[in-house]
Design a protein around this motif. Structure first.
Motif, PDB file in Angstrom:
ATOM      1  N   ALA A 143       0.834  -1.204   0.000  1.00  0.00           N
ATOM      2  CA  ALA A 143       0.000   0.000   0.000  1.00  0.00           C
ATOM      3  C   ALA A 143       0.869   1.254   0.000  1.00  0.00           C
ATOM      4  N   ALA A 144       1.959   1.246   0.754  1.00  0.00           N
ATOM      5  CA  ALA A 144       2.875   2.393   0.783  1.00  0.00           C
ATOM      6  C   ALA A 144       3.518   2.595  -0.589  1.00  0.00           C
ATOM      7  N   VAL A 145       3.869   1.497  -1.251  1.00  0.00           N
ATOM      8  CA  VAL A 145       4.466   1.598  -2.589  1.00  0.00           C
ATOM      9  C   VAL A 145       3.436   2.126  -3.586  1.00  0.00           C
ATOM     10  N   THR A 146       2.194   1.693  -3.462  1.00  0.00           N
ATOM     11  CA  THR A 146       1.139   2.197  -4.345  1.00  0.00           C
ATOM     12  C   THR A 146       0.947   3.694  -4.142  1.00  0.00           C
ATOM     13  N   GLU A 147       0.895   4.132  -2.885  1.00  0.00           N
ATOM     14  CA  GLU A 147       0.753   5.555  -2.588  1.00  0.00           C
ATOM     15  C   GLU A 147       1.969   6.337  -3.110  1.00  0.00           C
ATOM     16  N   LEU A 148       3.141   5.771  -2.921  1.00  0.00           N
ATOM     17  CA  LEU A 148       4.370   6.388  -3.418  1.00  0.00           C
ATOM     18  C   LEU A 148       4.314   6.524  -4.935  1.00  0.00           C
ATOM     19  N   SER A 149       3.896   5.473  -5.622  1.00  0.00           N
ATOM     20  CA  SER A 149       3.803   5.495  -7.088  1.00  0.00           C
ATOM     21  C   SER A 149       2.831   6.564  -7.567  1.00  0.00           C
ATOM     22  N   MET A 187      12.580   6.332 -15.979  1.00  0.00           N
ATOM     23  CA  MET A 187      13.218   5.148 -15.391  1.00  0.00           C
ATOM     24  C   MET A 187      12.618   4.821 -14.022  1.00  0.00           C
ATOM     25  N   THR A 188      12.281   5.831 -13.246  1.00  0.00           N
ATOM     26  CA  THR A 188      11.663   5.593 -11.934  1.00  0.00           C
ATOM     27  C   THR A 188      10.306   4.923 -12.102  1.00  0.00           C
ATOM     28  N   LYS A 189       9.535   5.359 -13.075  1.00  0.00           N
ATOM     29  CA  LYS A 189       8.227   4.749 -13.320  1.00  0.00           C
ATOM     30  C   LYS A 189       8.375   3.277 -13.704  1.00  0.00           C
ATOM     31  N   VAL A 190       9.355   2.968 -14.529  1.00  0.00           N
ATOM     32  CA  VAL A 190       9.607   1.582 -14.928  1.00  0.00           C
ATOM     33  C   VAL A 190      10.014   0.751 -13.716  1.00  0.00           C
ATOM     34  N   GLN A 191      10.936   1.287 -12.920  1.00  0.00           N
ATOM     35  CA  GLN A 191      11.421   0.568 -11.734  1.00  0.00           C
ATOM     36  C   GLN A 191      10.293   0.345 -10.722  1.00  0.00           C
ATOM     37  N   LEU A 192       9.420   1.319 -10.531  1.00  0.00           N
ATOM     38  CA  LEU A 192       8.294   1.160  -9.608  1.00  0.00           C
ATOM     39  C   LEU A 192       7.327   0.081 -10.102  1.00  0.00           C
ATOM     40  N   ALA A 193       7.109   0.014 -11.406  1.00  0.00           N
ATOM     41  CA  ALA A 193       6.246  -1.035 -11.963  1.00  0.00           C
ATOM     42  C   ALA A 193       6.851  -2.411 -11.698  1.00  0.00           C
ATOM     43  N   GLU A 194       8.175  -2.527 -11.811  1.00  0.00           N
ATOM     44  CA  GLU A 194       8.846  -3.798 -11.521  1.00  0.00           C
ATOM     45  C   GLU A 194       8.768  -4.121 -10.035  1.00  0.00           C
ATOM     46  N   LEU A 195       8.897  -3.109  -9.182  1.00  0.00           N
ATOM     47  CA  LEU A 195       8.816  -3.325  -7.733  1.00  0.00           C
ATOM     48  C   LEU A 195       7.461  -3.900  -7.338  1.00  0.00           C
ATOM     49  N   LYS A 196       6.400  -3.409  -7.958  1.00  0.00           N
ATOM     50  CA  LYS A 196       5.050  -3.872  -7.629  1.00  0.00           C
ATOM     51  C   LYS A 196       4.850  -5.358  -7.926  1.00  0.00           C
ATOM     52  N   LYS A 197       5.663  -5.928  -8.807  1.00  0.00           N
ATOM     53  CA  LYS A 197       5.558  -7.343  -9.158  1.00  0.00           C
ATOM     54  C   LYS A 197       6.247  -8.252  -8.137  1.00  0.00           C
ATOM     55  N   LEU A 198       7.068  -7.667  -7.265  1.00  0.00           N
ATOM     56  CA  LEU A 198       7.852  -8.456  -6.309  1.00  0.00           C
ATOM     57  C   LEU A 198       7.129  -8.603  -4.981  1.00  0.00           C
ATOM     58  N   GLU A 199       7.502  -9.627  -4.254  1.00  0.00           N
ATOM     59  CA  GLU A 199       6.920  -9.887  -2.933  1.00  0.00           C
ATOM     60  C   GLU A 199       7.476  -8.881  -1.925  1.00  0.00           C
ATOM     61  N   PRO A 200       6.587  -8.059  -1.317  1.00  0.00           N
ATOM     62  CA  PRO A 200       7.067  -7.079  -0.341  1.00  0.00           C
ATOM     63  C   PRO A 200       7.904  -7.746   0.763  1.00  0.00           C
ATOM     64  N   GLY A 201       9.032  -7.138   1.054  1.00  0.00           N
ATOM     65  CA  GLY A 201       9.915  -7.647   2.104  1.00  0.00           C
ATOM     66  C   GLY A 201      10.925  -8.673   1.628  1.00  0.00           C
ATOM     67  N   SER A 202      10.760  -9.190   0.405  1.00  0.00           N
ATOM     68  CA  SER A 202      11.726 -10.163  -0.111  1.00  0.00           C
ATOM     69  C   SER A 202      13.051  -9.453  -0.373  1.00  0.00           C
ATOM     70  N   GLU A 203      14.096 -10.236  -0.516  1.00  0.00           N
ATOM     71  CA  GLU A 203      15.416  -9.654  -0.774  1.00  0.00           C
ATOM     72  C   GLU A 203      15.408  -8.831  -2.055  1.00  0.00           C
ATOM     73  N   GLN A 204      14.772  -9.363  -3.102  1.00  0.00           N
ATOM     74  CA  GLN A 204      14.698  -8.630  -4.378  1.00  0.00           C
ATOM     75  C   GLN A 204      13.921  -7.330  -4.223  1.00  0.00           C
ATOM     76  N   TRP A 205      12.830  -7.397  -3.460  1.00  0.00           N
ATOM     77  CA  TRP A 205      11.990  -6.219  -3.242  1.00  0.00           C
ATOM     78  C   TRP A 205      12.780  -5.134  -2.511  1.00  0.00           C
ATOM     79  N   ILE A 206      13.501  -5.512  -1.478  1.00  0.00           N
ATOM     80  CA  ILE A 206      14.295  -4.558  -0.701  1.00  0.00           C
ATOM     81  C   ILE A 206      15.393  -3.949  -1.568  1.00  0.00           C
ATOM     82  N   GLU A 207      16.078  -4.784  -2.363  1.00  0.00           N
ATOM     83  CA  GLU A 207      17.108  -4.267  -3.263  1.00  0.00           C
ATOM     84  C   GLU A 207      16.534  -3.288  -4.275  1.00  0.00           C
TER      85      GLU A 207
END
Length: 176
Positions: A64-70, A106-126
Motif C-alpha cells: 500500500a505504501a508503494v502504491t501511494e508512493l507510485s 526510469m523511476t516509473k519503470v522501476q516502480l512497476a517492476e517493484l510492484k511485481k515483487l513480494e514485499p519484504g523479499s530480498e529482491q523487493w528490498i534491493e
C-alpha cells in the motif's frame, strides 16, 4: 541492483546524506515565496516519508505504501514535466531537463517492476533501495541546481505562472 546499476553508482556516486541536507537547507530558503518551489519541496518530503513507510512496513501495508508512493511520484513527475522542466531547459540547461525527463521515466519503470515483487523479499528490498537512491539523487539535483537556476533566472511572470500551473496540474491528477 543490477550489475550495470552498480557500475553506474561507482562511476557517479550519489551525494552524501550531509550534502543532500545542506542543499535542502539552501533550497528551503530559496523556495520561500516561490509557490511552485514550495509545492515541489513539500512533495519531495512526502516522497521521502513514503519510502521510509514502505521500508518499515510489511506485507499488504508495504505494498500500500508503494502504491501511494507510485501515485504521488506519478502526479509529481507529470506536473514537473508539463510545467517546470520547460523552464529548467530554458534557465538551467537542456541537458538538465533531458536528464530529468529520463530519470522520471526510469523511476516509473522501476516502480512497476517493484510492484511485481513480494514485499519484504530480498529482491523487493534491493529494488526499493535502488529506486530510493535514484530518487534521492534526482531530488538533490533539482534542489541543488536545476530549480535554484529557475528561481534565479526565470522572469517573475514565468515563476508566478509556474506556481499556478504546477498546482493546478498536480491537483488534476487522481491520487487514488
Amino acid at each position: 541492483m543490477s550489475f550495470i546499476d552498480r557500475i553506474a553508482a561507482t562511476l557517479a556516486p550519489s551525494a552524501s546524506e550531509e550534502e543532500r541536507r545542506e542543499r535542502r537547507i539552501g533550497f528551503e530558503k530559496m523556495a520561500e515565496g516561490q509557490l511552485f518551489a514550495e509545492d515541489i519541496l513539500r512533495q519531495h518530503k512526502q516522497i521521502e516519508q513514503l519510502f521510509a513507510q514502505a521500508r518499515s512496513a510489511s506485507g499488504p501495508a508495504a505494498q500500500a505504501a508503494v502504491t501511494e508512493l507510485s501515485l504521488l511520484l506519478n502526479a509529481h513527475s507529470m506536473a514537473e514535466e508539463a510545467v517546470i522542466y520547460p523552464e529548467v531547459s530554458e534557465n538551467s540547461g537542456k541537458t538538465h531537463a533531458g536528464m530529468a525527463y529520463e530519470e522520471h521515466a526510469m523511476t516509473k519503470v522501476q516502480l512497476a517492476e517493484l510492484k511485481k515483487l513480494e514485499p519484504g523479499s530480498e529482491q523487493w528490498i534491493e529494488k526499493l533501495d535502488h529506486i530510493e537512491s535514484a530518487v534521492q539523487q534526482h531530488i538533490h539535483q533539482e534542489e541543488g541546481s536545476w530549480l535554484p537556476d529557475v528561481i534565479r533566472n526565470a522572469p517573475l511572470e514565468a515563476r508566478q505562472r509556474m506556481s499556478v500551473e504546477y498546482r493546478n496540474y498536480f491537483d488534476r491528477v487522481d491520487l487514488g
